[in-house]
Structures are given as C-alpha cells and as structure tokens.
Design an enzyme around this catalytic site. Structure first.
Site, mmCIF file in Angstrom:
data_model
loop_
_atom_site.group_PDB
_atom_site.id
_atom_site.type_symbol
_atom_site.label_atom_id
_atom_site.label_comp_id
_atom_site.label_asym_id
_atom_site.label_seq_id
_atom_site.Cartn_x
_atom_site.Cartn_y
_atom_site.Cartn_z
ATOM 1 N N ARG A 1 0.914 -1.383 -0.010
ATOM 2 C CA ARG A 1 -0.032 0.043 0.081
ATOM 3 C C ARG A 1 1.100 1.144 0.054
ATOM 4 N NH1 ARG A 1 -2.161 -3.732 -1.247
ATOM 5 N NH2 ARG A 1 -4.099 -4.716 -0.479
ATOM 6 N N SER B 1 -11.233 0.033 3.654
ATOM 7 C CA SER B 1 -10.391 -0.298 4.759
ATOM 8 C C SER B 1 -9.527 0.975 5.341
ATOM 9 C CB SER B 1 -9.350 -1.168 4.279
ATOM 10 O OG SER B 1 -9.863 -2.504 3.898
ATOM 11 N N GLU C 1 -5.097 3.761 6.526
ATOM 12 C CA GLU C 1 -4.744 3.871 4.721
ATOM 13 C C GLU C 1 -5.470 4.984 4.060
ATOM 14 O OE1 GLU C 1 -6.171 0.718 1.188
ATOM 15 O OE2 GLU C 1 -5.903 -0.178 3.136
#
Length: 341
Positions: free
Chosen positions: A141, A230, A333
C-alpha cells in the site's frame, strides 16, 4: 477557473505550505471538518487504448488508461476483452490514477504486478516525466508517489497509467489467484496453489460477491458501504515482534527485513475485532453517527450524518484497543487532510 498556483519548493512541501489537493474519485480521503484552504484539482479525463506489446514474444497487451478513468470500469473492460491481470481487483472504488499511489490491492493481487509505467507531471521540476515500475518503488500500500505526497499535496500528478496484461483466447483464464476464499469446487489449472487459475469472469463475479458481503461495494441504501474502504493497513512486523499475538490470529509471510529477520503480515480486521472493537463498535461514542461497519471491522462508516471528527473518534478508539491488547500500532490507509490520528 483554478486560482494561480505557484510551483512548490521542497521546503514548501516539507513545511506543509503546498496548497494543491489532487483528487481522483475521493474515495480514499478523509478531510477535516474545517475543510481544505487551497486549490482542489479533480482529474476527470478518461479513456482507454490497447495494443500488442511489440517488444514481447508472448500474448502481452499494453493497456494505456487516463488517470481520471474509473478503476472499476477499467477492470470490467479488461475482463470483457479476455485480458487477465486485474480481475481480482474488481469492485474497488476510485480512479486509475490513484491506483499506483496506494499500490491498490486485494485478494493476493496488487497493481504493482501489472503496471508497466506511469506518466506524471513533476510539480517541483515543472516537467512531464515517465516513471517505470522500478522507479515507483512499490511497497505494501505504498509507492514513491505516496511518499512524495505531503498532507494530500503531491509532487507527482499522475496523468496516465500503462498496464502490461495478457490476452487469453478461448475460455480466458485468470492470472494466478491466491484467494483462499474462492470455491474449492472450481476446476483450477494447474493444481499448485500459488499457480491456480480459473475463468476471468468467475473470479470477477466472486470478488464482487465477497466485497459486497463485507460492505465494500457502494450501495447508496446501505450505510455499511459509506466509508473510505479499509481504514487501516494490515500491520507488517518482525515475526519475533508478533510472538505475543494469539496463535490463531491470521498471519502471512512477508519476506525479510534488512537484517534478514522474517517478517509477517497480520490481519488488522482480526486484531480490531479480538481487541474488543467488534462490528458496529463506536456508535456509542458518536451518538450513532459513525461506527465500524456491521459487516466488517476494518471499515469506519458514516451512518448518515457523521462528521470527520466522528469518523476519527471511532478509528482512534479501535486503534487504541489494538495497541492496549496486542502492543501493535495500526496505521491509516486513507489520506488524511487537515486531520490525523
């Protein structure tokens, strides 16, 4: 019309004085209730083209996509044409230009596996450049693009992305699929787990079904889908540092660190739930305006009238419970603009 915007220096960016916020779809963004005091630029141009990879001897196809194109529309387009590589990333909101920034991924696949390069505008050098897959320095990520973004303001503005996919004639098979939740009854080809393949369309349909069951496919009537997806990344840490986590906790090999110590990736959703922040947690902290999803503990959801402060209240409480229970820090995130945890 956008107001005049000067080129940022490295000092401006480091000090948070860069006042350009670049948006794709805004699906991975949480902005403070005070708003953003600067220029907001949305990349809304779209388009796809494809051509055989003349440098390859296999069935590779180069797909070039404008940064503002819908990610989900791109995945559907590739599956309809028998191009494998993106099918496990079905149902993800946002735009194509944002996908390399976060190294978007799901179900054992991420975009770093298929991105050939990106064309971007370097705002510091004031020039159009090409960044190869290697230049982008992808991580979990993470990417160079993300690391060069400060408080939502990027150095590199993605203009287009090129993917290297593969054409599968006849009954098109998927890319190797590492999804344990896919049906065991499917006819995998071949049988090695790390090389399993099945039909492109079957994978896409199953992914959409799985994401829908977790509230991760937008439904205007379902508040469990009113989220940034998320909220926390899955923590990656040394295996020795995970010794205090219960044995039944999901964990996956994640390579080795610079000292060659084995690393593991843990499930943030499992940690949150087993730290006492179950589905629907947080409603009591915000008078019902925000809570964790009632379907999946990794999403912080707006129940209809939540403020950014409400969303952060729930996220902070869940994060603190995980820290208290397991000594592990979770990291957000979404891009947080004008606010933090």
């Amino acid at each position: 019309m956008l107001r005049e915007h000067h080129l940022p220096s490295d000092a401006d960016r480091a000090a948070g004085r860069d006042t350009l916020l670049v948006l794709g779809g805004g699906s991975n963004l949480l902005v403070s209730d005070e708003g953003f005091d600067g220029t907001v630029l949305q990349l809304a141009f779209s388009g796809i083209s494809a051509a055989p990879d003349s440098s390859a001897e296999d069935d590779a196809v180069i797909v070039t996509v404008a940064a503002g194109h819908s990610w989900e529309a791109l995945v559907a387009w590739t599956v309809d044409r028998g191009l494998r590589g993106l099918e496990a990333l079905s149902g993800i909101l946002g735009t194509v230009g944002a996908s390399p920034v976060q190294n978007v991924g799901a179900y054992g696949t991420d975009v770093s596996q298929t991105i050939l390069d990106v064309t971007a505008w370097d705002r510091v050098e004031d020039e159009r450049i090409t960044l190869t897959n290697e230049d982008l320095k992808f991580g979990y990520r993470d990417s160079l693009l993300k690391r060069e973004t400060i408080l939502g303001s990027p150095r590199y503005v993605v203009v287009e992305v090129r993917f290297r996919l593969h054409h599968a004639p006849g009954r098109p098979l998927s890319a190797p699929c590492a999804m344990p939740s896919l049906p065991a009854s499917w006819a995998w080809t071949p049988t090695f787990p790390e090389e399993r393949r099945t039909g492109l369309r079957e994978v896409r349909e199953k992914v959409l079904e799985l994401r829908g069951s977790k509230g991760m496919v937008l439904d205007p009537q379902d508040h469990d889908t009113w989220s940034t997806g998320s909220f926390f990344t899955n923590p990656i840490l040394r295996a020795s540092d995970a010794a205090g986590v219960p044995e039944e906790a999901p964990r996956f090999p994640a390579g080795h660190d610079e000292a060659d110590e084995p690393m593991v990736k843990l499930s943030a959703a499992w940690l949150i739930e087993h730290a006492g922040a179950g589905r629907g947690f947080g409603a009591e902290l915000t008078d019902g305006r925000a809570s964790l999803s009632t379907k999946h503990t990794l999403a912080v959801t707006n129940r209809g009238s939540a403020t950014a402060a409400d969303m952060l209240t729930v996220a902070q409480a869940a994060r603190d419970r995980v820290r208290d229970a397991f000594g592990i820090d979770l990291h957000p995130e979404p891009v947080l603009v004008g606010c933090d945890l």
